[in-house]
Design a protein around this motif. Structure first.
Motif, PDB file in Angstrom:
ATOM      1  N   UNK A 255       0.843  -1.242   0.003  1.00 31.75           N
ATOM      2  CA  UNK A 255       0.040   0.043  -0.136  1.00 31.75           C
ATOM      3  C   UNK A 255       0.708   1.286   0.028  1.00 31.75           C
ATOM      4  N   UNK A 256       1.874   1.128   0.774  1.00 30.59           N
ATOM      5  CA  UNK A 256       2.938   2.078   0.883  1.00 30.59           C
ATOM      6  C   UNK A 256       3.680   2.566  -0.704  1.00 30.59           C
ATOM      7  N   UNK A 257       4.134   1.443  -1.091  1.00 32.46           N
ATOM      8  CA  UNK A 257       4.702   1.599  -2.666  1.00 32.46           C
ATOM      9  C   UNK A 257       3.565   2.007  -3.585  1.00 32.46           C
ATOM     10  N   UNK A 258       2.331   1.570  -3.497  1.00 24.24           N
ATOM     11  CA  UNK A 258       1.316   2.085  -4.675  1.00 24.24           C
ATOM     12  C   UNK A 258       0.926   3.333  -4.402  1.00 24.24           C
ATOM     13  N   UNK A 259       0.683   3.791  -3.091  1.00 25.13           N
ATOM     14  CA  UNK A 259       0.501   5.258  -2.934  1.00 25.13           C
ATOM     15  C   UNK A 259       1.694   6.252  -2.831  1.00 25.13           C
ATOM     16  N   UNK A 260       2.912   5.713  -2.997  1.00 27.46           N
ATOM     17  CA  UNK A 260       4.132   6.484  -2.989  1.00 27.46           C
ATOM     18  C   UNK A 260       4.219   7.174  -1.611  1.00 27.46           C
ATOM     19  N   UNK A 261       3.911   6.742  -0.614  1.00 25.62           N
ATOM     20  CA  UNK A 261       3.610   7.324   1.042  1.00 25.62           C
ATOM     21  C   UNK A 261       5.171   7.144   1.436  1.00 25.62           C
ATOM     22  N   UNK A 262       5.600   8.243   2.331  1.00 26.44           N
ATOM     23  CA  UNK A 262       6.597   8.113   2.981  1.00 26.44           C
ATOM     24  C   UNK A 262       6.898   7.068   3.943  1.00 26.44           C
ATOM     25  N   UNK A 263       5.928   6.682   4.678  1.00 25.70           N
ATOM     26  CA  UNK A 263       5.645   5.658   5.756  1.00 25.70           C
ATOM     27  C   UNK A 263       4.923   4.501   5.491  1.00 25.70           C
ATOM     28  N   UNK A 264       5.060   3.222   5.825  1.00 26.63           N
ATOM     29  CA  UNK A 264       4.253   2.240   5.788  1.00 26.63           C
ATOM     30  C   UNK A 264       2.859   2.724   6.836  1.00 26.63           C
ATOM     31  N   UNK A 265       1.726   2.212   6.206  1.00 25.27           N
ATOM     32  CA  UNK A 265       0.622   2.687   6.970  1.00 25.27           C
ATOM     33  C   UNK A 265       0.497   1.693   8.104  1.00 25.27           C
TER      34      UNK A 265
END
Length: 297
Positions: A255-265
């Motif tokens: 999910x983090x990779x897909x949303x290009x987030x800085x932190x893992x949810x």
């Protein structure tokens, strides 16, 4: 004399052969599951009879053959057809899911790369349970190794040489020391033994015609079983596509990779994000797993 029976059924034009093949290539030693081109062979116990189940994938048709070490057929033709369709994931509403989310801002990218993805099923719900408990909180590779040792210690060989997975009757009567010698923690060993005993005693009903949510509630009431295990079992053992695998490490990472987030949810954040995709939350999780192409969860 050993019996042989076969049944064939059509494959959809978008069937993803490598997903099915990859699911059965997890153990490279091929102790109980072997792959030969577009054909898989699997050792299973059916009514305590050692059987070699083979599924051959053609361009348009899949053929299941069961070789039983007995002079009687292990299943009826209708039971074989149902099992083959389940194992291949053919009853899953993939078209409805992809039609609804083909333009979604996040997962449309997954669907474009993984069109037609469906969930290969285990031969029985108990196989899904034993795999889920084995894999709790450890890597896929570690779980495969422990599972292999359990098969070597408690399984039965088919006359072809392939080993059959132990069923609930065997594991209900397997002592805890044997589980521990295979690599199980004491808690996992007692949980797996406890569930096997409950099934044998008819205290846990895993009939495929039961409401999956009722089965989930029954499993959650058993000590050692948590939400991740329940969702995985319902997905792999029953084809239930709406379990929330928000506690899965790979799901959260991707999910983090897909949303290009800085932190893992966090688990709560992942749970909230997956809620939008009901009644296909577990199918979305499978698409997230598929981002790790070298693993077969």
């Amino acid at each position: 004399m050993p019996s042989t029976q076969s049944v064939s059924l059509p494959l959809p034009s978008d069937f993803r052969y490598q997903d099915f093949i990859g699911f059965h290539q997890r153990d490279k030693t091929e102790l109980s599951e072997r792959v030969d081109g577009m054909e898989i062979h699997k050792g299973v116990l059916m009514n305590a009879i050692p059987c070699r189940l083979s599924l051959s994938l053609g361009s348009e048709i899949a053929t299941m053959t069961i070789n039983a070490d007995a002079d009687e057929n292990a299943l009826s033709d209708s039971e074989m057809t149902l099992l083959a369709g389940r194992m291949l994931g053919l009853q899953q509403d993939i078209a409805g899911f992809e039609s609804k989310y083909q333009n979604h801002p996040d997962i449309s990218r997954l669907l474009s790369h993984q069109h037609g993805l469906r969930i290969p099923q285990t031969t029985t719900p108990f196989e899904a349970i034993s795999w889920a408990i084995t894999g709790q909180l450890i890597s896929v590779d570690a779980a495969i190794s422990i599972r292999r040792r359990l098969i070597e210690a408690t399984g039965k060989p088919h006359s072809s040489g392939i080993w059959c997975l132990p069923d609930e009757h065997i594991l209900a009567n397997t002592d805890i020391d044997t589980y521990r010698a295979c690599g199980y923690s004491n808690s996992k060993a007692t949980t797996l033994q406890r569930i096997a005993k409950a099934i044998v005693a008819n205290e846990l009903d895993l009939s495929p015609d039961r409401d999956p949510t009722d089965i989930g509630k029954a499993l959650l009431a058993i000590k050692g079983i948590g939400p991740w295990t329940v969702s995985y079992v319902l997905l792999r053992g029953f084809g239930y596509l709406d379990g929330s695998l928000h506690g899965d490490v790979a799901v959260r990472r991707n999910i983090q990779r897909l949303l290009d987030s800085d932190e893992k949810p966090t688990e709560k954040e992942a749970q909230k994000w997956l809620t939008e995709f009901a009644p296909w939350r577990a199918l979305v999780a499978a698409h997230l797993w598929a981002m790790d192409k070298d693993k077969a969860y």
